[in-house]
Enzyme design. Structure first.
Site, short mmCIF file in Angstrom:
data_model
loop_
_atom_site.label_atom_id
_atom_site.label_comp_id
_atom_site.label_asym_id
_atom_site.label_seq_id
_atom_site.Cartn_x
_atom_site.Cartn_y
_atom_site.Cartn_z
N HIS A 195 18.03 0.35 -28.81
CA HIS A 195 17.23 0.09 -27.61
C HIS A 195 18.13 -0.49 -26.52
O HIS A 195 17.89 -1.56 -25.98
CB HIS A 195 16.07 -0.85 -27.94
CG HIS A 195 15.05 -0.22 -28.86
ND1 HIS A 195 13.95 0.44 -28.40
CD2 HIS A 195 15.01 -0.14 -30.22
CE1 HIS A 195 13.25 0.89 -29.44
NE2 HIS A 195 13.88 0.56 -30.54
N HIS A 216 18.67 4.78 -34.81
CA HIS A 216 17.99 6.00 -34.37
C HIS A 216 18.69 6.63 -33.14
O HIS A 216 18.20 6.59 -32.03
CB HIS A 216 16.48 5.82 -34.15
CG HIS A 216 16.04 4.61 -33.38
ND1 HIS A 216 16.54 4.26 -32.15
CD2 HIS A 216 15.07 3.70 -33.67
CE1 HIS A 216 15.93 3.18 -31.72
NE2 HIS A 216 15.04 2.83 -32.63
N ASP A 278 12.35 6.23 -40.13
CA ASP A 278 11.79 5.33 -39.11
C ASP A 278 10.25 5.39 -39.19
O ASP A 278 9.56 5.27 -38.18
CB ASP A 278 12.28 5.70 -37.71
CG ASP A 278 12.03 4.60 -36.68
OD1 ASP A 278 11.70 3.47 -37.08
OD2 ASP A 278 12.13 4.87 -35.47
#
Length: 392
Positions: A195, A216, A278
């Site tokens: 992020h 991710h 995830d």
């Protein structure tokens, strides 16, 4: 207990052995042979020509079967572990979301209780804290109420208290993030970029301070941008440049198209890619309204088209994938050989998490965490330490 598995397509690091035999004793692999050795065992399992693989290792998973780890109940932890075992997962890292510190501490306390009672599901190999030290611009479905910069008093207290935290994901460009990465490294905790809105130079600097993994990959992550007419690389480009940086991908067929799966594999290679689900609580559940995060403070989402979405459908809000789907997609969508696809969800994640001497490959001395599946990667049997915990 001795177990002999015969007539299997045994997936080894070097390739597939047709008609192979694996001998298990005391929960560990004792021997592998290209034929039935004739050794007698207490139990013989005829694989009937199925593939025999190391158990799948999911190093980023939030939930499944209607549960989320942040529900903060032992029932939720065990339910998630059992759900994912049905799809070939034998080890996983329970993962949190950005939240208040009290909620996080409750989740961590619950892990200890659940770990002691987990006998019929995928084994827990340590906690993964995802957030709350994130970029607001790249928060994705993370709740903005909890996003903040690294707080040394907070993270030092948490890491001193819980020795089973094995991974922490954060945005490396934040104030205090480099010192945070150094501290994680000193505690032997995997520091991962996530992020993040960082420029490539910021990630290169962070790598030297301990951030060696990308959470991710591509999702909620900066890429090429233009500032004052000049172009700059982002976190994606830095991960490609850094040979020593490992990445994980959500190969659910939704988060990344086939072309990007192929590109990632071409540049990073099998040995640096982990497949992750995830998965949120909707994994293994019917489509419809759901909740991302804990039942108490989670966010409403909707599951449709095989993925979780924000209610306004402007962004994904997590995956509902299971490990077998990841392998299947890498083979059929990305054209990756089966042996490589399996390695990306067994040996590679085991190495990333530092448990490769215990699991992740079919070698003598490793735990007998095994999966039997057919040509379509449909799971027929999951074994933990040689004991069947799921059978189709």
């Amino acid at each position: 207990m001795q177990l002999k598995i015969i007539n299997a397509k045994v997936i080894l690091p070097a390739g597939i052995v047709e008609g192979g035999t694996v001998l298990v004793n005391g929960g560990k692999i004792m021997d592998i042979a290209p034929h039935d050795t004739g050794v007698k065992a207490a139990e013989t399992l005829d694989a009937g020509g199925l593939y025999l693989s190391p158990g799948f290792i999911d190093i980023h998973v939030h939930g499944g079967g209607g549960h989320d780890f942040m529900d903060n109940t032992v029932e939720a932890f065990l339910g998630i572990a059992q759900l994912h075992a049905r799809y070939g997962t034998t080890a996983l890292t329970p993962t949190t979301l950005s939240c208040e510190q009290d909620d996080l501490l409750t989740t961590l306390d619950t892990y200890a209780s659940a770990h002691a009672q987990n006998t019929r599901g995928a084994r827990f190999i340590g906690m993964h804290i995802e957030g709350p030290y994130f970029s607001m611009e790249q928060r994705g479905a993370q709740d903005p109420r909890y996003i903040r910069n690294p707080d040394p008093a907070e993270y030092r207290s948490i890491l001193e208290r819980y020795d089973y935290i094995k991974r922490w994901s954060a945005a490396p460009e934040l104030e205090g993030a480099l010192a945070f990465g150094q501290y994680l490294q000193s505690k032997n905790v995997l520091a991962a970029i996530a992020h993040t809105n960082a420029l490539d130079t910021e990630v290169l600097t962070a790598f030297a301070q301990g951030y060696t993994h990308a959470t991710h990959f591509y999702s909620c992550m900066s890429t090429v941008t233009r500032r004052h007419a000049f172009r700059y690389g982002g976190a994606v480009e830095a991960a490609y440049l850094l040979d020593g940086m490992t990445v994980e991908v959500i190969a659910d067929g939704k988060h990344l198209p086939a072309s990007l799966l192929q590109l990632i594999h071409k540049i990073k290679g099998t040995e640096n890619i982990a497949l992750i689900t995830d998965a949120m609580r909707g994994a293994g559940m019917p489509e419809g309204p759901s909740i991302l995060g804990g039942l108490k403070n989670g966010q409403p989402v909707i599951i449709e088209d095989g993925v979780a979405k924000m209610p306004d459908r402007t962004a994904f809000a997590g995956s509902v994938a299971t490990a077998d789907l990841l392998v299947r997609n890498m083979i059929h969508m990305a054209g990756i050989p089966l042996v490589d696809a399996v390695r990306m969800i067994t040996a590679t994640p085991a190495r990333i998490m530092g448990v490769d001497r215990q699991m992740g490959s079919l070698l003598p001395g490793r735990q007998a965490d095994l999966v039997l599946f057919d040509d379509h990667i449909r799971i027929q049997r999951t074994l933990l330490s040689g004991q069947t915990i799921f059978q189709q």
